[in-house]
Design a protein around this motif. Structure first.
Motif, PDB file in Angstrom:
ATOM      1  N   ASN A 143       1.266   6.766  -6.905  1.00  0.00           N
ATOM      2  CA  ASN A 143      -0.066   7.181  -7.364  1.00  0.00           C
ATOM      3  C   ASN A 143      -0.786   6.060  -8.119  1.00  0.00           C
ATOM      4  O   ASN A 143      -1.461   6.295  -9.128  1.00  0.00           O
ATOM      5  CB  ASN A 143       0.039   8.419  -8.262  1.00  0.00           C
ATOM      6  CG  ASN A 143       0.595   9.621  -7.523  1.00  0.00           C
ATOM      7  OD1 ASN A 143       0.184   9.912  -6.399  1.00  0.00           O
ATOM      8  ND2 ASN A 143       1.540  10.309  -8.140  1.00  0.00           N
TER       9      ASN A 143
ATOM     10  N   SER B  32       0.819  -1.215   0.000  1.00  0.00           N
ATOM     11  CA  SER B  32       0.000   0.000   0.000  1.00  0.00           C
ATOM     12  C   SER B  32       0.853   1.266   0.000  1.00  0.00           C
ATOM     13  O   SER B  32       0.516   2.242  -0.667  1.00  0.00           O
ATOM     14  CB  SER B  32      -0.964   0.006   1.187  1.00  0.00           C
ATOM     15  OG  SER B  32      -0.265  -0.032   2.419  1.00  0.00           O
TER      16      SER B  32
ATOM     17  N   ASN C 238      -7.640   1.991  -5.148  1.00  0.00           N
ATOM     18  CA  ASN C 238      -8.177   3.309  -4.807  1.00  0.00           C
ATOM     19  C   ASN C 238      -7.977   3.695  -3.340  1.00  0.00           C
ATOM     20  O   ASN C 238      -8.904   4.128  -2.653  1.00  0.00           O
ATOM     21  CB  ASN C 238      -9.670   3.367  -5.163  1.00  0.00           C
ATOM     22  CG  ASN C 238      -9.885   3.759  -6.616  1.00  0.00           C
ATOM     23  OD1 ASN C 238      -9.030   4.381  -7.242  1.00  0.00           O
ATOM     24  ND2 ASN C 238     -11.019   3.365  -7.150  1.00  0.00           N
ATOM     25  N   GLY C 239      -6.753   3.511  -2.870  1.00  0.00           N
ATOM     26  CA  GLY C 239      -6.401   3.964  -1.532  1.00  0.00           C
ATOM     27  C   GLY C 239      -6.689   2.988  -0.408  1.00  0.00           C
ATOM     28  O   GLY C 239      -6.434   3.311   0.757  1.00  0.00           O
ATOM     29  N   GLU C 240      -7.194   1.803  -0.729  1.00  0.00           N
ATOM     30  CA  GLU C 240      -7.554   0.834   0.302  1.00  0.00           C
ATOM     31  C   GLU C 240      -6.952  -0.536  -0.005  1.00  0.00           C
ATOM     32  O   GLU C 240      -6.817  -0.921  -1.165  1.00  0.00           O
ATOM     33  CB  GLU C 240      -9.080   0.688   0.407  1.00  0.00           C
ATOM     34  CG  GLU C 240      -9.823   1.976   0.709  1.00  0.00           C
ATOM     35  CD  GLU C 240      -9.605   2.454   2.132  1.00  0.00           C
ATOM     36  OE1 GLU C 240      -9.203   1.622   2.973  1.00  0.00           O
ATOM     37  OE2 GLU C 240      -9.831   3.653   2.392  1.00  0.00           O
TER      38      GLU C 240
ATOM     39  N   GLN D 242       0.795   4.033  -2.960  1.00  0.00           N
ATOM     40  CA  GLN D 242       0.520   5.450  -2.717  1.00  0.00           C
ATOM     41  C   GLN D 242       1.663   6.326  -3.219  1.00  0.00           C
ATOM     42  O   GLN D 242       1.425   7.392  -3.801  1.00  0.00           O
ATOM     43  CB  GLN D 242       0.283   5.668  -1.224  1.00  0.00           C
ATOM     44  CG  GLN D 242      -1.023   5.059  -0.729  1.00  0.00           C
ATOM     45  CD  GLN D 242      -1.074   4.907   0.779  1.00  0.00           C
ATOM     46  OE1 GLN D 242      -0.168   5.342   1.491  1.00  0.00           O
ATOM     47  NE2 GLN D 242      -2.118   4.273   1.276  1.00  0.00           N
TER      48      GLN D 242
END
Length: 315
Positions: free
Chosen positions: A137, A130, A289-291, A134
C-alpha cells in the motif's frame, strides 16, 4: 584397442555432459533459483521487539489515526499531501536525459519504510517495484539496493538485521530511527554496531554522492562494470524528515542517462546534505499513486526489472 577408444569416448561424453549440467546448475542457483535465508540471532531479537511494539495499544490507535489522515489526502497526478506526508514530483531535463524528482516531507520517520520481495529475505527472491509497492500500500516507491544479487553487503531493514557480511571498502547508507541519513564504510564498522547505534535501514550499493553538503564522487567514478551514462536511482536528505529522490531514464535515444558525477550535481542542486546512489540500470523505477512514473529499460526493452527490495513512503 577400438573397444578401449570407444569406452574412452563414452566416458569423455558423460564427463562433458556432467560438466555442462553442473555449470548450468551453478548459473541457475546463482541468478534464478530462489533461496530463502534465515535471520541472524540479533535479527530474531529485533523481530521480537518489533512484534511487542505492534501489540501496544497506543500503536494501534496511531495506526488508525494514520489511516484516517491518508483518507483525506489531496492527490493530483504529480502530488500527494495529507497531515503526515507531502510528495511533489517534477520532470526535468539535462545532459540529454529525462529525470524525475520527488520532493518528500514527512511528519515522522515511520513513514519512510523498506520492503522485501514476497516479504521474504533471500537470494533470487524478486518482484517488480510496482508489485511490491502495491502489496505494501505504498504511496511512493523506488527500487532499493538489489541485495539479493550479492552474497555480501549489510542488510538491515525496518530494524531487522538480515546480513552482516561486509562489502569491503563499500559505502553504505544508514537511515536511523529519526530518519536521518549517514554514510559509513563497511570495512570500518560492523552491522551489529550499526544496529546497536540505532540504524533502522542500511542499504549497501553506492557509492555515496554527497556528504556534509559536498559532492564526493569524481567525474570518472563509476559503479563496477557500469556504463558512464545510465538509468539511475538516488536518495538524499535535505534536512530533518525532508528528502529528495531522483530516478533518471537512460539507454534510449530519447534519454541517454546520467553519470554518477552528473547525478551528484543534481542532488546538490536540490540542497541535499547527504545523498546515495542505489541500484540503477534496468532496476531504476519510480512508482507513485499506482503508476510507474519513469520509463524503466530492462533487457533492451521498456519495462520493469524484478528486484529484491524497495524503499517506500506509506502507512
Amino acid at each position: 584397442m577400438q573397444k578401449l577408444k570407444a569406452r574412452f569416448r563414452v566416458i569423455n561424453f558423460i564427463f562433458y555432459i556432467l560438466l555442462i549440467s553442473c555449470s548450468i546448475f551453478v548459473i541457475l542457483d546463482t541468478f534464478v533459483i530462489p533461496h530463502k535465508s534465515n535471520l541472524t540471532s540479533n535479527s530474531n531479537k529485533n523481530e521480537e521487539i518489533l512484534n511487542n511494539n505492534d501489540m501496544d495499544d497506543s500503536s494501534e490507535e496511531n495506526e488508525e489515526d494514520d489511516i484516517n489522515n491518508s483518507s483525506v489526502a489531496t492527490i493530483t497526478d504529480n502530488s500527494y499531501e495529507d497531515e503526515n506526508i507531502s510528495i511533489k514530483i517534477t520532470t526535468e531535463r539535462a545532459n540529454d536525459t529525462t529525470y524525475y524528482v520527488a520532493d518528500i516531507s514527512l511528519s515522522d520517520s515511520k513513514y519512510l519504510k523498506t520492503a522485501l520481495a514476497n516479504d521474504t529475505y533471500g537470494r533470487n527472491i524478486k518482484e517488480t517495484t510496482s508489485v511490491m509497492a502495491q502489496n505494501n500500500n505504498a504511496i511512493f516507491a523506488i527500487n532499493g539496493d538489489y541485495y539479493g544479487f550479492r552474497d555480501y553487503g549489510y542488510v538491515i531493514r525496518n530494524g531487522v538485521l538480515y546480513r552482516e557480511t561486509a562489502n569491503e571498502d563499500n559505502d553504505a547508507l544508514v537511515i536511523d530511527n529519526d530518519g536521518n541519513f549517514s554514510i559509513v564504510n563497511e570495512s570500518e564498522v560492523t552491522a551489529n554496531e550499526l544496529l546497536n547505534e540505532g540504524a533502522w535501514q542500511v542499504l549497501s550499493f553506492g557509492p555515496a554522492l554527497i556528504e556534509e553538503g559536498e559532492v564526493v564522487v569524481g567525474k570518472n567514478d563509476e559503479v563496477s562494470q557500469a556504463k558512464t551514462s545510465n538509468p539511475r536511482t538516488a536518495i538524499g536528505q535535505v534536512d530533518e524528515l525532508h528528502y529528495i529522490v531522483i530516478v533518471a531514464d537512460g539507454r534510449t535515444s530519447e534519454s541517454e542517462g546520467l553519470s554518477l558525477y552528473e547525478l551528484a550535481q543534481v542532488m546538490k542542486e536540490y540542497n541535499c546534505t547527504t545523498a546515495y546512489n542505489l541500484d540503477g540500470g534496468g532496476s531504476s523505477t519510480m512508482y507513485f499513486n499506482g503508476e510507474v512514473i519513469n520509463n524503466p529499460t530492462s533487457g533492451g526493452s521498456i519495462g520493469e526489472r524484478s528486484v529484491s527490495d524497495i524503499v517506500y513512503i506509506g502507512y
